[in-house]
Design a protein around this motif. Structure first.
Motif, PDB file in Angstrom:
ATOM      1  N   THR A  81       0.920  -1.188  -0.160  1.00 38.34           N
ATOM      2  CA  THR A  81       0.109  -0.095  -0.003  1.00 38.34           C
ATOM      3  C   THR A  81       0.902   1.252  -0.016  1.00 38.34           C
ATOM      4  O   THR A  81       1.930   1.261   0.406  1.00 38.34           O
ATOM      5  CB  THR A  81      -0.865  -0.102   1.363  1.00 38.34           C
ATOM      6  OG1 THR A  81      -0.209   0.048   2.210  1.00 38.34           O
ATOM      7  CG2 THR A  81      -2.082  -1.267   1.280  1.00 38.34           C
ATOM      8  N   ALA A  82       0.318   2.385  -0.402  1.00 36.57           N
ATOM      9  CA  ALA A  82       1.083   3.592  -0.685  1.00 36.57           C
ATOM     10  C   ALA A  82       0.018   4.838  -0.303  1.00 36.57           C
ATOM     11  O   ALA A  82      -0.879   4.608  -1.044  1.00 36.57           O
ATOM     12  CB  ALA A  82       1.702   3.608  -1.922  1.00 36.57           C
ATOM     13  N   GLU A  83       0.240   5.653   0.697  1.00 36.92           N
ATOM     14  CA  GLU A  83      -0.611   6.735   0.557  1.00 36.92           C
ATOM     15  C   GLU A  83      -0.250   7.927   0.183  1.00 36.92           C
ATOM     16  O   GLU A  83       0.774   8.497   0.236  1.00 36.92           O
ATOM     17  CB  GLU A  83      -0.496   6.889   2.355  1.00 36.92           C
ATOM     18  CG  GLU A  83      -1.885   7.842   2.693  1.00 36.92           C
ATOM     19  CD  GLU A  83      -2.033   8.240   4.246  1.00 36.92           C
ATOM     20  OE1 GLU A  83      -2.718   7.115   4.767  1.00 36.92           O
ATOM     21  OE2 GLU A  83      -1.240   9.011   4.685  1.00 36.92           O
ATOM     22  N   LEU A  84      -1.402   8.501  -0.750  1.00 39.70           N
ATOM     23  CA  LEU A  84      -0.968   9.820  -1.506  1.00 39.70           C
ATOM     24  C   LEU A  84      -1.956  10.690  -1.045  1.00 39.70           C
ATOM     25  O   LEU A  84      -2.942  10.820  -0.166  1.00 39.70           O
ATOM     26  CB  LEU A  84      -1.534   9.501  -3.047  1.00 39.70           C
ATOM     27  CG  LEU A  84      -0.919   8.507  -3.801  1.00 39.70           C
ATOM     28  CD1 LEU A  84      -1.485   8.464  -5.212  1.00 39.70           C
ATOM     29  CD2 LEU A  84       0.505   8.515  -3.914  1.00 39.70           C
ATOM     30  N   THR A  85      -1.508  11.908  -0.996  1.00 40.45           N
ATOM     31  CA  THR A  85      -2.339  13.329  -0.541  1.00 40.45           C
ATOM     32  C   THR A  85      -2.625  13.962  -1.848  1.00 40.45           C
ATOM     33  O   THR A  85      -1.633  14.412  -2.516  1.00 40.45           O
ATOM     34  CB  THR A  85      -1.293  14.269   0.549  1.00 40.45           C
ATOM     35  OG1 THR A  85      -0.940  13.435   1.492  1.00 40.45           O
ATOM     36  CG2 THR A  85      -2.067  15.233   0.886  1.00 40.45           C
TER      37      THR A  85
END
Length: 324
Positions: A81-85
């Protein structure tokens, strides 16, 4: 809504109609165009969608934080998983990019309104950055608790670079399996969810991201172990540098390891080392950091390749695999 234009050759007036993208979602290529022109959709407003799909971008994630990790997540990492803003209209809202969702769905919006977008899905265009942005745009218009429904790409649609705050780092995390698919307190009276997770987890090759360098992933496939390292430099430059190290006998990471080739994906090169059968990810941290220093030195070398280096380069080039 339309605008008129005059054809001076025959003194006729035509009307160009601009359609709402929502009007185009369910139109087949052979159906009449919704603009009322009398033409088939593919010969009228559908041309823009065809042009958008045909546009090929060699390095689609260039300019994004963690470009190489995003490439690895799309191509080689089973569960992550990778969190983007987001920026712009939805500034501050976060989106979770994941390697894979159930049934390879492009995305979903959970009951808690969190957005999950899959990277390992069928690409509808030659630009994965646009495909991901298209999925995010659809998710922002999706009611919580539903998978997203993708319409066709539009010619002027955004790319991922247009939607996220590129000044903020992208935090990536590798998981042992796909338990991130389900939240807490999931109602599973038939056991189907648990059974599906068990099957998916069993198919995921063990994978660990190294901490000492960027975008390097230890993995075990069957009884063999490898390191796959996605590098951010131009392909030819990396191949030259690896050839210099290989010709000098310095291309191994550890004793018993060997550089066996590389794969090319989304505009960059990822060398692959086969490791000793007992090599763990932790054993590679220091050697990988030391190799990164040697690689940087080789990358900075401007001298022409020697005969031995050219031969090494030819051998490495013959062992390349392109992932499409």
């Amino acid at each position: 809504m339309g605008k008129k234009s005059r054809n001076r050759a025959n003194n006729t007036t035509t009307t160009t109609v601009t359609l709402d993208p929502a009007d185009l979602v369910d139109v087949g290529p052979r159906e009449p165009c919704p603009c009322g022109s009398g033409k088939r959709f593919k010969q009228c407003h559908g041309r823009e969608q065809a042009q958008a799909a045909d546009t090929f971008v060699v390095r689609p994630f260039e300019g994004l934080p963690s470009e190489c990790d995003l490439i690895a997540f799309r191509e080689i990492v089973p569960a992550g998983t990778a969190e983007l803003t987001l920026a712009g209209e939805h500034k501050g809202k976060t989106v979770n990019l994941v390697t894979l969702l159930p049934m390879a769905m492009p995305g979903l919006v959970r009951d808690d309104e969190t957005i999950w977008i899959g990277l390992q899905t069928h690409a509808s265009s030659g630009d994965p950055s646009r495909d991901v942005a298209h999925a995010i745009t659809a998710a922002l218009a999706t009611e919580p608790g539903n998978p997203i429904q993708l319409g066709d790409l539009l010619k002027d649609g955004p790319r991922l670079q247009d939607l996220i705050d590129t000044s903020k780092p992208i935090t990536v995390k590798v998981h042992e399996g796909f338990d991130y698919w389900v939240g807490e307190n999931v109602d599973d009276p038939t056991g189907e969810v648990a059974a599906g997770l068990e099957r998916a987890n069993a198919a995921a090759a063990p994978t660990v991201r190294l901490d000492s360098v960027e975008a390097a992933y230890w993995t075990q496939i069957g009884d063999r172990r490898y390191l796959r390292w996605v590098l951010p430099h131009a392909e030819d430059t990396v191949l030259d540098a690896l050839a210099r190290l290989h010709a000098a006998g310095s291309s191994a990471l550890t004793e018993g390891s060997r550089l066996i080739g590389s794969f090319r994906a989304l505009g960059v090169l990822a060398p692959v080392w086969e490791l000793p059968a007992d090599a763990e990810a932790a054993d590679l941290e220091k050697p990988a950091a030391e190799f990164a220093v040697a690689l940087d030195k080789a990358l900075a070398t401007e001298a022409a390749l020697t005969t031995e280096e050219r031969a090494a380069r030819a051998g490495l080039a013959s062992r390349q695999l392109t992932i499409r």
